[in-house]
Design an enzyme around this catalytic site. Structure first.
Site, PDB file in Angstrom:
ATOM      1  N   ILE A 130     -39.092  30.887 -34.700  1.00  0.00           N
ATOM      2  CA  ILE A 130     -39.244  29.651 -33.913  1.00  0.00           C
ATOM      3  C   ILE A 130     -38.030  29.489 -33.000  1.00  0.00           C
ATOM      4  O   ILE A 130     -37.112  28.706 -33.278  1.00  0.00           O
ATOM      5  CB  ILE A 130     -39.426  28.408 -34.817  1.00  0.00           C
ATOM      6  CG1 ILE A 130     -40.526  28.638 -35.852  1.00  0.00           C
ATOM      7  CG2 ILE A 130     -39.752  27.180 -33.977  1.00  0.00           C
ATOM      8  CD1 ILE A 130     -40.784  27.449 -36.761  1.00  0.00           C
ATOM      9  N   PRO A 131     -37.968  30.254 -31.888  1.00  0.00           N
ATOM     10  CA  PRO A 131     -36.885  30.044 -30.918  1.00  0.00           C
ATOM     11  C   PRO A 131     -36.979  28.631 -30.336  1.00  0.00           C
ATOM     12  O   PRO A 131     -38.077  28.185 -29.970  1.00  0.00           O
ATOM     13  CB  PRO A 131     -37.162  31.103 -29.842  1.00  0.00           C
ATOM     14  CG  PRO A 131     -38.119  32.068 -30.459  1.00  0.00           C
ATOM     15  CD  PRO A 131     -38.906  31.296 -31.456  1.00  0.00           C
ATOM     16  N   HIS A 132     -35.868  27.941 -30.270  1.00  0.00           N
ATOM     17  CA  HIS A 132     -35.915  26.552 -29.813  1.00  0.00           C
ATOM     18  C   HIS A 132     -34.624  26.181 -29.096  1.00  0.00           C
ATOM     19  O   HIS A 132     -33.563  26.728 -29.365  1.00  0.00           O
ATOM     20  CB  HIS A 132     -36.152  25.603 -30.982  1.00  0.00           C
ATOM     21  CG  HIS A 132     -35.191  25.811 -32.118  1.00  0.00           C
ATOM     22  ND1 HIS A 132     -35.348  26.814 -33.055  1.00  0.00           N
ATOM     23  CD2 HIS A 132     -34.039  25.179 -32.465  1.00  0.00           C
ATOM     24  CE1 HIS A 132     -34.360  26.770 -33.928  1.00  0.00           C
ATOM     25  NE2 HIS A 132     -33.546  25.791 -33.589  1.00  0.00           N
ATOM     26  N   ILE A 133     -34.739  25.224 -28.183  1.00  0.00           N
ATOM     27  CA  ILE A 133     -33.587  24.824 -27.359  1.00  0.00           C
ATOM     28  C   ILE A 133     -33.820  23.417 -26.826  1.00  0.00           C
ATOM     29  O   ILE A 133     -34.958  22.997 -26.630  1.00  0.00           O
ATOM     30  CB  ILE A 133     -33.394  25.815 -26.174  1.00  0.00           C
ATOM     31  CG1 ILE A 133     -31.997  25.706 -25.570  1.00  0.00           C
ATOM     32  CG2 ILE A 133     -34.468  25.632 -25.115  1.00  0.00           C
ATOM     33  CD1 ILE A 133     -30.945  26.406 -26.364  1.00  0.00           C
ATOM     34  N   TYR A 179     -37.770  16.483 -31.716  1.00  0.00           N
ATOM     35  CA  TYR A 179     -37.492  17.925 -31.718  1.00  0.00           C
ATOM     36  C   TYR A 179     -37.422  18.447 -33.157  1.00  0.00           C
ATOM     37  O   TYR A 179     -38.083  19.426 -33.525  1.00  0.00           O
ATOM     38  CB  TYR A 179     -36.173  18.112 -30.979  1.00  0.00           C
ATOM     39  CG  TYR A 179     -35.531  19.465 -30.939  1.00  0.00           C
ATOM     40  CD1 TYR A 179     -36.048  20.513 -30.190  1.00  0.00           C
ATOM     41  CD2 TYR A 179     -34.312  19.678 -31.590  1.00  0.00           C
ATOM     42  CE1 TYR A 179     -35.389  21.736 -30.105  1.00  0.00           C
ATOM     43  CE2 TYR A 179     -33.644  20.890 -31.503  1.00  0.00           C
ATOM     44  CZ  TYR A 179     -34.204  21.912 -30.755  1.00  0.00           C
ATOM     45  OH  TYR A 179     -33.543  23.106 -30.667  1.00  0.00           O
TER      46      TYR A 179
END
Length: 215
Positions: A130-133, A179
């Site tokens: 789960i790449p997240h930013i 988020y």
């Protein structure tokens, strides 16, 4: 900004909006302001209190929001990935995510997602990453999903299982609560082997989207 009384230009610089926006807010009574003659003036302390109240209200509202997949994902942001490395897979998926209107700087998104991945792998185990930013150039939380046709082995997952599903999430800076809730929602959802397998078995983005909506 050290003076107690601020001009429109100083408030605009402080809030990082245009002078025109501050003027319109003042005209509509949406921001604490007063006129000296025909010129708008603002108390610094009142502006700071107004900002804090806005941020607190927004955070509380986001905390109460349920994660609605249809609000953050569409079938055109679900793709089947044939890449063999996490770098290439992340770049491809970030380009897809950048097609969303909420993303205002595609290059920054890709750069920052890759930097985030270099610091720590976003593979959470069970074949899922789960790449997240969070970025100031993102206007609202949005997501893209990659279904890997070939499992990717260099994600450095905690359980050594190659990654087959990638959920990429980008959000605005002020969406911290929403988020975190979104990250938690999909982390919990994907613990189900049946749910995960149904996504892997899907033949079209529309089919995968329908599965995610039901989840």
């Amino acid at each position: 900004m050290e003076d107690n009384i601020l001009t429109i230009e100083e408030v605009a610089a402080y809030l990082r909006v245009s002078d025109r926006t501050v003027y319109e807010w003042a005209q509509k009574g949406e921001i604490p302001a007063g006129k000296i003659g025909t010129v708008w003036r603002f108390k610094k302390s009142e502006i700071e209190n107004w900002v804090n109240a806005k941020l607190s209200s927004q955070t509380a509202m986001q905390a109460e929001l349920k994660v609605q997949v249809r609000n953050i994902l569409s079938p055109d942001r679900i793709i089947f990935i044939n890449q063999s490395t996490k770098h290439d897979a992340i770049v491809q998926l970030s380009q897809v995510l950048s097609s969303a209107p909420q993303i205002k700087n595609a290059a920054e998104l890709t750069e920052q997602i890759l930097k985030r991945e270099e610091l720590m792998s976003t593979a959470i185990g069970r074949g899922i990453a789960i790449p997240h930013i969070r970025l100031s150039s993102v206007t609202d939380l949005v997501m893209a999903v990659g279904i890997c046709k070939k499992a990717i082995t260099d994600f450095q997952p905690i359980d050594d299982e190659p990654v087959s599903l990638i959920f990429m999430i980008a959000a605005a800076y002020n969406q911290h609560a929403y988020y975190l809730k979104t990250l938690s929602h999909f982390s919990v959802l994907l613990r189900s082997d049946g749910f995960k397998q149904s996504l892997l078995d899907s033949k079209t983005p529309e089919e995968a989207y329908a599965i995610l909506l039901k989840g």
